[in-house]
Design an enzyme around this catalytic site. Structure first.
Site, short mmCIF file in Angstrom:
data_model
loop_
_atom_site.label_atom_id
_atom_site.label_comp_id
_atom_site.label_asym_id
_atom_site.label_seq_id
_atom_site.Cartn_x
_atom_site.Cartn_y
_atom_site.Cartn_z
N GLY A 58 48.43 159.44 -31.15
CA GLY A 58 49.75 159.92 -31.53
C GLY A 58 50.31 159.20 -32.74
O GLY A 58 51.43 159.48 -33.16
N CYS A 59 49.56 158.26 -33.28
CA CYS A 59 50.00 157.53 -34.46
C CYS A 59 49.28 158.10 -35.68
O CYS A 59 48.11 158.44 -35.61
CB CYS A 59 49.67 156.04 -34.31
SG CYS A 59 50.50 155.24 -32.93
#
Length: 137
Positions: free
Chosen positions: A49-50
């Site tokens: 998710g980064c």
């Protein structure tokens, strides 16, 4: 509820008028943060998710939460250092009680990070909370 180290960051941010100065300060914090052993940069420690590569390696010792971390982006490395100041050394129940969104809003990060960076920051906080929740169970 924030720890002393986090309060020091808040005070520094209040002193720095310009967001660019604050941004540089976060990067400097990241540069000063201890490096993560390359052997710990594995899929199991990678935070999804980064936008950049991020690894968090949490540990719980004597009921207290700790973690190591790293990123390939300087600003994200600094955000890891900010999260470390907010969470590390706390008992598990305190880790779960921290309102990260409210605490980080005190730094103005919510206003100045890109949506991708904000999503990544939320993903790191989620990983920290999930680890603390599992350890407390």
């Amino acid at each position: 509820m924030a720890r002393e180290q986090f309060e020091e960051i808040v005070e520094t941010f209040e002193f720095l008028d310009d967001w660019e100065d604050r941004y540089r300060h976060v990067i400097e914090m990241g540069k000063a943060f201890p490096p993560l052993d390359e052997a710990l940069k594995v899929p199991a420690t990678k935070v999804e998710g980064c936008a950049s590569q991020v690894w968090l390696v949490p540990t719980v010792e004597d009921g207290r939460f700790e973690f190591e971390g790293a990123s390939d982006a300087m600003i994200v490395q600094g955000l890891i250092a900010v999260l470390h100041a907010l969470y590390a050394g706390r008992p598990l129940d305190e880790v779960l009680a921290v309102d990260a969104q409210a605490e980080l809003a005190r730094l103005g990060l919510d206003e100045h990070l890109s949506s991708q960076r904000s999503n990544g920051l939320r993903a790191m906080v989620q990983r920290i909370r999930e680890t603390a929740k599992r350890a407390a169970a």
